[in-house]
Design a protein around this motif. Structure first.
Motif, PDB file in Angstrom:
ATOM      1  N   ASP A 156       0.829  -1.209   0.000  1.00 15.47           N
ATOM      2  CA  ASP A 156       0.000   0.000   0.000  1.00 15.47           C
ATOM      3  C   ASP A 156       0.861   1.256   0.000  1.00 15.47           C
ATOM      4  O   ASP A 156       0.601   2.201  -0.754  1.00 15.47           O
ATOM      5  CB  ASP A 156      -0.926  -0.015   1.220  1.00 15.47           C
ATOM      6  CG  ASP A 156      -1.743   1.256   1.343  1.00 15.47           C
ATOM      7  OD1 ASP A 156      -2.498   1.574   0.412  1.00 15.47           O
ATOM      8  OD2 ASP A 156      -1.618   1.941   2.377  1.00 15.47           O
ATOM      9  N   LEU A 157       1.908   1.292   0.823  1.00 12.80           N
ATOM     10  CA  LEU A 157       2.768   2.471   0.871  1.00 12.80           C
ATOM     11  C   LEU A 157       3.585   2.618  -0.410  1.00 12.80           C
ATOM     12  O   LEU A 157       3.845   3.742  -0.859  1.00 12.80           O
ATOM     13  CB  LEU A 157       3.692   2.392   2.089  1.00 12.80           C
ATOM     14  CG  LEU A 157       3.013   2.517   3.455  1.00 12.80           C
ATOM     15  CD1 LEU A 157       4.031   2.393   4.577  1.00 12.80           C
ATOM     16  CD2 LEU A 157       2.258   3.839   3.571  1.00 12.80           C
ATOM     17  N   ALA A 183       8.389  13.512   3.224  1.00  9.22           N
ATOM     18  CA  ALA A 183       8.818  13.376   4.614  1.00  9.22           C
ATOM     19  C   ALA A 183       7.796  12.576   5.417  1.00  9.22           C
ATOM     20  O   ALA A 183       8.164  11.665   6.185  1.00  9.22           O
ATOM     21  CB  ALA A 183       9.019  14.762   5.236  1.00  9.22           C
ATOM     22  N   HIS A 184       6.515  12.890   5.252  1.00 10.33           N
ATOM     23  CA  HIS A 184       5.485  12.144   5.983  1.00 10.33           C
ATOM     24  C   HIS A 184       5.400  10.701   5.499  1.00 10.33           C
ATOM     25  O   HIS A 184       5.088   9.800   6.291  1.00 10.33           O
ATOM     26  CB  HIS A 184       4.135  12.847   5.823  1.00 10.33           C
ATOM     27  CG  HIS A 184       3.931  13.975   6.775  1.00 10.33           C
ATOM     28  ND1 HIS A 184       3.409  13.801   8.044  1.00 10.33           N
ATOM     29  CD2 HIS A 184       4.208  15.303   6.661  1.00 10.33           C
ATOM     30  CE1 HIS A 184       3.356  14.977   8.660  1.00 10.33           C
ATOM     31  NE2 HIS A 184       3.836  15.894   7.843  1.00 10.33           N
ATOM     32  N   LEU A 185       5.678  10.477   4.236  1.00 10.71           N
ATOM     33  CA  LEU A 185       5.682   9.106   3.747  1.00 10.71           C
ATOM     34  C   LEU A 185       6.815   8.305   4.394  1.00 10.71           C
ATOM     35  O   LEU A 185       6.646   7.128   4.724  1.00 10.71           O
ATOM     36  CB  LEU A 185       5.826   9.099   2.228  1.00 10.71           C
ATOM     37  CG  LEU A 185       5.695   7.742   1.531  1.00 10.71           C
ATOM     38  CD1 LEU A 185       4.334   7.116   1.834  1.00 10.71           C
ATOM     39  CD2 LEU A 185       5.863   7.906   0.030  1.00 10.71           C
ATOM     40  N   SER A 186       7.937   8.936   4.622  1.00 12.95           N
ATOM     41  CA  SER A 186       9.037   8.273   5.331  1.00 12.95           C
ATOM     42  C   SER A 186       8.640   7.944   6.766  1.00 12.95           C
ATOM     43  O   SER A 186       8.939   6.852   7.276  1.00 12.95           O
ATOM     44  CB  SER A 186      10.281   9.159   5.316  1.00 12.95           C
ATOM     45  OG  SER A 186      10.714   9.412   3.992  1.00 12.95           O
ATOM     46  N   PHE A 187       7.943   8.875   7.436  1.00  8.36           N
ATOM     47  CA  PHE A 187       7.470   8.610   8.792  1.00  8.36           C
ATOM     48  C   PHE A 187       6.479   7.443   8.799  1.00  8.36           C
ATOM     49  O   PHE A 187       6.497   6.608   9.709  1.00  8.36           O
ATOM     50  CB  PHE A 187       6.805   9.860   9.366  1.00  8.36           C
ATOM     51  CG  PHE A 187       7.737  11.024   9.536  1.00  8.36           C
ATOM     52  CD1 PHE A 187       9.062  10.824   9.875  1.00  8.36           C
ATOM     53  CD2 PHE A 187       7.289  12.328   9.340  1.00  8.36           C
ATOM     54  CE1 PHE A 187       9.925  11.898  10.035  1.00  8.36           C
ATOM     55  CE2 PHE A 187       8.141  13.397   9.493  1.00  8.36           C
ATOM     56  CZ  PHE A 187       9.471  13.189   9.842  1.00  8.36           C
ATOM     57  N   GLU A 189       6.318   4.942   6.651  1.00  2.10           N
ATOM     58  CA  GLU A 189       7.035   3.690   6.417  1.00  2.10           C
ATOM     59  C   GLU A 189       7.715   3.207   7.693  1.00  2.10           C
ATOM     60  O   GLU A 189       7.758   2.010   7.983  1.00  2.10           O
ATOM     61  CB  GLU A 189       8.051   3.884   5.305  1.00  2.10           C
ATOM     62  CG  GLU A 189       7.413   4.077   3.929  1.00  2.10           C
ATOM     63  CD  GLU A 189       8.424   4.447   2.866  1.00  2.10           C
ATOM     64  OE1 GLU A 189       9.559   4.834   3.243  1.00  2.10           O
ATOM     65  OE2 GLU A 189       8.098   4.358   1.674  1.00  2.10           O
ATOM     66  N   ALA A 190       8.254   4.140   8.473  1.00  2.34           N
ATOM     67  CA  ALA A 190       8.878   3.759   9.742  1.00  2.34           C
ATOM     68  C   ALA A 190       7.847   3.284  10.754  1.00  2.34           C
ATOM     69  O   ALA A 190       8.122   2.395  11.580  1.00  2.34           O
ATOM     70  CB  ALA A 190       9.666   4.932  10.305  1.00  2.34           C
ATOM     71  N   ALA A 191       6.628   3.878  10.715  1.00  5.86           N
ATOM     72  CA  ALA A 191       5.568   3.494  11.649  1.00  5.86           C
ATOM     73  C   ALA A 191       4.854   2.223  11.233  1.00  5.86           C
ATOM     74  O   ALA A 191       4.132   1.625  12.037  1.00  5.86           O
ATOM     75  CB  ALA A 191       4.569   4.635  11.789  1.00  5.86           C
ATOM     76  N   GLY A 192       5.002   1.811   9.971  1.00  9.07           N
ATOM     77  CA  GLY A 192       4.350   0.594   9.512  1.00  9.07           C
ATOM     78  C   GLY A 192       2.931   0.791   9.048  1.00  9.07           C
ATOM     79  O   GLY A 192       2.124  -0.133   9.113  1.00  9.07           O
ATOM     80  N   GLY A 193       2.579   1.964   8.532  1.00 10.88           N
ATOM     81  CA  GLY A 193       1.238   2.208   8.034  1.00 10.88           C
ATOM     82  C   GLY A 193       1.005   3.684   7.782  1.00 10.88           C
ATOM     83  O   GLY A 193       1.834   4.534   8.134  1.00 10.88           O
ATOM     84  N   ARG A 194      -0.101   3.981   7.164  1.00  9.71           N
ATOM     85  CA  ARG A 194      -0.419   5.374   6.833  1.00  9.71           C
ATOM     86  C   ARG A 194      -0.617   6.234   8.077  1.00  9.71           C
ATOM     87  O   ARG A 194      -0.391   7.436   8.040  1.00  9.71           O
ATOM     88  CB  ARG A 194      -1.679   5.445   5.963  1.00  9.71           C
ATOM     89  CG  ARG A 194      -1.537   4.762   4.610  1.00  9.71           C
ATOM     90  CD  ARG A 194      -2.697   5.136   3.710  1.00  9.71           C
ATOM     91  NE  ARG A 194      -2.603   4.483   2.406  1.00  9.71           N
ATOM     92  CZ  ARG A 194      -3.098   4.993   1.290  1.00  9.71           C
ATOM     93  NH1 ARG A 194      -3.713   6.159   1.329  1.00  9.71           N
ATOM     94  NH2 ARG A 194      -2.982   4.353   0.142  1.00  9.71           N
ATOM     95  N   LEU A 195      -1.065   5.640   9.141  1.00 10.45           N
ATOM     96  CA  LEU A 195      -1.223   6.365  10.401  1.00 10.45           C
ATOM     97  C   LEU A 195       0.141   6.489  11.068  1.00 10.45           C
ATOM     98  O   LEU A 195       0.814   5.489  11.321  1.00 10.45           O
ATOM     99  CB  LEU A 195      -2.199   5.627  11.313  1.00 10.45           C
ATOM    100  CG  LEU A 195      -2.470   6.256  12.680  1.00 10.45           C
ATOM    101  CD1 LEU A 195      -3.118   7.618  12.529  1.00 10.45           C
ATOM    102  CD2 LEU A 195      -3.345   5.337  13.525  1.00 10.45           C
ATOM    103  N   HIS A 196       0.551   7.705  11.353  1.00 10.09           N
ATOM    104  CA  HIS A 196       1.864   7.925  11.934  1.00 10.09           C
ATOM    105  C   HIS A 196       1.847   9.190  12.777  1.00 10.09           C
ATOM    106  O   HIS A 196       0.899   9.974  12.726  1.00 10.09           O
ATOM    107  CB  HIS A 196       2.930   8.046  10.835  1.00 10.09           C
ATOM    108  CG  HIS A 196       2.693   9.195   9.913  1.00 10.09           C
ATOM    109  ND1 HIS A 196       1.763   9.157   8.887  1.00 10.09           N
ATOM    110  CD2 HIS A 196       3.256  10.440   9.858  1.00 10.09           C
ATOM    111  CE1 HIS A 196       1.760  10.312   8.245  1.00 10.09           C
ATOM    112  NE2 HIS A 196       2.656  11.110   8.821  1.00 10.09           N
TER     113      HIS A 196
END
Length: 291
Positions: A156-157, A183-187, A189-196
């Motif tokens: 999905d990401l 930048a938010h997309l990188s966050f 990906e680190a969080a493991g989902g669209r919610l970050h």
């Protein structure tokens, strides 16, 4: 349980799947279409305290934890449980009538907050509250993407990154918004989902811009364009909660080709230098050209 009694919504000693969730009680009370976790939330409430985080305390401007009044904490905790149940019902094809039945049933611990509103302020006020919760839950479920596994998250990401890269980002404002969105997309990906979670400082440093420029990108491009939604405003050391969207100009199933480019020719008035418009009278005979 009245709200003026300082007792939590959950118990610390729980089993992973209560017997009440697996028995015939689910079919009798309209819970058959919900998954076991959702049915357990309706029947037994928040047993693990998952929805209690942040309800009974808050951070002040200095980042210090300040306890809330018991009544306020219980009310917010109950609202979070109600909203979670509404999202479960909306995600599995229910309607507001079914949600109302689940919340106002006297045997359902998950609906205690709604029943307390009915007892304290009347049935009409409780129904209006449930209607508001349902509208918010329906909007949230419609605008979010459900994932079932970690591989689904990665796919999905990755698809979202492709969608972002092929979207036209015109002008300096668009290019700045693209940097913030990356930048938010990188966050995410680190969080493991669209919610970050991300603070303004973190996003500005990741994008390499100032906080003022970051706010302009949020308010003028990303939020109106459906790319980024702030779910919770952060306080003190706690960052804001964000959700990455698909953009308003992208329809479901309407993928943009990777061969498209985000570069466009300059405006018409800049292609061939300044144009001089002169008035001339119409000539009845066609112009002559040298042979």
């Amino acid at each position: 349980m009245p709200y003026d009694i300082p007792a939590p919504h959950y118990s610390q000693h729980t089993s992973p799947q209560p017997e009440a969730v697996t028995g015939t009680h689910t079919s009798r009370h309209g819970l058959a279409k919900l998954p076991p976790a959702a049915a357990g939330l309706v029947l037994l409430g928040d047993l693990t305290g998952r929805y209690a985080a942040g309800s009974y305390s808050r951070l002040d401007r200095e980042g210090q934890v300040v306890p809330r009044q018991v009544r306020t904490g219980l009310a917010e905790h109950g609202h979070r449980i109600t909203a979670a149940i509404a999202c479960h019902v909306a995600r599995h094809g229910g309607n507001v009538s079914q949600l109302t039945h689940l919340l106002l049933h006297p045997d359902h611990e998950g609906g205690r907050h709604a029943r307390h509103i009915a007892l304290r302020s009347g049935q009409a006020r409780a129904l209006a509250y449930i209607e508001r919760v349902w509208r918010n839950a329906s909007a949230t479920v419609t605008s979010t993407v459900g994932v079932a596994s970690r591989q689904d998250v990665y796919e999905d990401l990755a698809a979202l990154r492709d969608r972002i890269e092929v979207t036209p980002w015109r002008g300096e404002r668009g290019r700045t918004a693209l940097r913030v969105l990356r930048a938010h997309l990188s966050f995410a990906e680190a969080a493991g989902g669209r919610l970050h979670a991300a603070s303004e400082r973190q996003a500005a440093e990741e994008a390499g811009i100032s906080r003022q420029t970051l706010r302009h990108a949020y308010e003028r491009v990303l939020k109106p364009g459906g790319w980024l939604r702030r779910l919770k405003v952060g306080r003190g050391k706690e960052g804001s909660s964000w959700y990455l969207g698909n953009g308003l100009n992208v329809t479901a199933g309407g993928w943009t080709s990777h061969t498209q480019t985000t570069q466009f020719p300059p405006p018409r008035h800049l292609r061939s230098g300044p144009l001089l418009r002169q008035r001339s009278r119409q000539i009845s005979t066609p112009p002559s050209f040298p042979i």
